[in-house]
Design a protein around this motif. Structure first.
Motif, PDB file in Angstrom:
ATOM      1  N   SER A  15      53.759  35.145  12.529  1.00  0.00           N
ATOM      2  CA  SER A  15      54.612  34.247  13.311  1.00  0.00           C
ATOM      3  C   SER A  15      55.768  35.009  13.953  1.00  0.00           C
ATOM      4  N   ARG A  16      56.447  35.864  13.187  1.00  0.00           N
ATOM      5  CA  ARG A  16      57.570  36.632  13.748  1.00  0.00           C
ATOM      6  C   ARG A  16      57.102  37.615  14.809  1.00  0.00           C
ATOM      7  N   LEU A  18      54.160  37.557  16.728  1.00  0.00           N
ATOM      8  CA  LEU A  18      53.482  36.987  17.889  1.00  0.00           C
ATOM      9  C   LEU A  18      54.304  35.915  18.594  1.00  0.00           C
ATOM     10  N   LEU A  19      55.016  35.086  17.821  1.00  0.00           N
ATOM     11  CA  LEU A  19      55.793  33.971  18.372  1.00  0.00           C
ATOM     12  C   LEU A  19      57.263  34.341  18.507  1.00  0.00           C
ATOM     13  N   TYR A  37      56.460  38.808  23.047  1.00  0.00           N
ATOM     14  CA  TYR A  37      55.854  37.694  22.324  1.00  0.00           C
ATOM     15  C   TYR A  37      54.634  37.167  23.074  1.00  0.00           C
ATOM     16  N   VAL A  39      52.619  34.317  22.155  1.00  0.00           N
ATOM     17  CA  VAL A  39      52.305  32.883  22.080  1.00  0.00           C
ATOM     18  C   VAL A  39      53.589  32.067  22.090  1.00  0.00           C
ATOM     19  N   GLY A  40      53.456  30.769  22.346  1.00  0.00           N
ATOM     20  CA  GLY A  40      54.590  29.850  22.277  1.00  0.00           C
ATOM     21  C   GLY A  40      55.523  29.888  23.457  1.00  0.00           C
ATOM     22  N   THR A  41      55.050  30.387  24.591  1.00  0.00           N
ATOM     23  CA  THR A  41      55.895  30.510  25.784  1.00  0.00           C
ATOM     24  C   THR A  41      55.400  29.574  26.879  1.00  0.00           C
ATOM     25  N   PHE A 182      60.799  30.163  25.442  1.00  0.00           N
ATOM     26  CA  PHE A 182      60.122  30.906  24.383  1.00  0.00           C
ATOM     27  C   PHE A 182      60.233  30.177  23.044  1.00  0.00           C
ATOM     28  N   GLN A 183      59.273  30.469  22.156  1.00  0.00           N
ATOM     29  CA  GLN A 183      59.240  29.874  20.816  1.00  0.00           C
ATOM     30  C   GLN A 183      59.374  28.350  20.871  1.00  0.00           C
ATOM     31  N   GLU A 185      58.880  24.587  20.308  1.00  0.00           N
ATOM     32  CA  GLU A 185      58.424  23.692  19.246  1.00  0.00           C
ATOM     33  C   GLU A 185      58.666  22.265  19.687  1.00  0.00           C
TER      34      GLU A 185
END
Length: 191
Positions: A15-16, A18-19, A37, A39-41, A182-183, A185
């Motif tokens: 997680s740290r 890649l995300l 990073y 993923v999560g973008t 980014f990141q 959620e």
């Protein structure tokens, strides 16, 4: 060490890496965050003519295609493009409204040339209450919108939530990291 502990450490590391953020909520990174990073973008949309999703029109959802300058049709295959500008999820619930909580990070350049770094600015959590049937857009932050679609199932609602980066790339198709989120959620709760 138990297998659960090994699994938890592995998930945390991935997680740290890649995300992100790797170094905490106020981190500085030496590489562009979109190169750091994977993923999560949510990236800015291309200034090229893209298919536009008409969310919840009278006749149902439809994809409208436009032609670019070379007169070739751009179809649905672009929906899985390398740099997504939206994300979404669907769920069923039986409440009268939902609350969405959104968090993300923005990265700003600090310094210049070889000493340039990217400073993370944590944003959120933003809490947005959506009454039954409301579609949006709901502005989360300049350039970031929340949309919803409600469908009655007879025993509740099937709800689709979408977050969309409305920022655009420049006229040459170049993306400024400052225009990405980014990141990202997003959580939804029935209320």
């Amino acid at each position: 060490m138990s297998t659960e502990e090994v699994r938890d450490q592995t998930v945390d590391l991935l997680s740290r890496e890649l995300l992100g953020p790797m170094h905490g909520p106020m981190e500085k990174v030496s590489r562009r965050p979109d190169r750091t990073y994977l993923v999560g973008t949510l990236f800015p949309r291309s200034t090229e003519s893209d298919p536009t999703f008409e969310f919840g029109t009278e006749g149902g959802d439809e994809i409208r295609e436009y032609e670019n300058e070379q007169s070739e049709t751009i179809g649905l295959e672009r929906s899985n493009e390398w740099m997504p500008s939206s994300m979404g999820f669907s769920f069923i619930h039986n409440g009268d409204s939902i609350r969405c909580e959104i968090e993300f990070g923005l990265y700003h350049p600090v310094g210049s040339g070889r000493t340039r770094e990217w400073q993370r600015e944590p944003k959120g959590p933003y809490s947005i209450e959506i009454p039954s049937g409301a579609r949006g857009p709901f502005d989360v932050e300049p350039g970031l919108q929340l949309w919803s679609k409600w469908r009655n199932t007879g025993q509740g609602h099937l709800v689709t939530i979408s977050l969309v980066n409305t920022n655009l790339t420049d006229e040459n198709g170049k993306m400024a990291p400052e225009s990405a989120f980014f990141q990202v959620e997003c959580r939804a709760m029935s209320i």
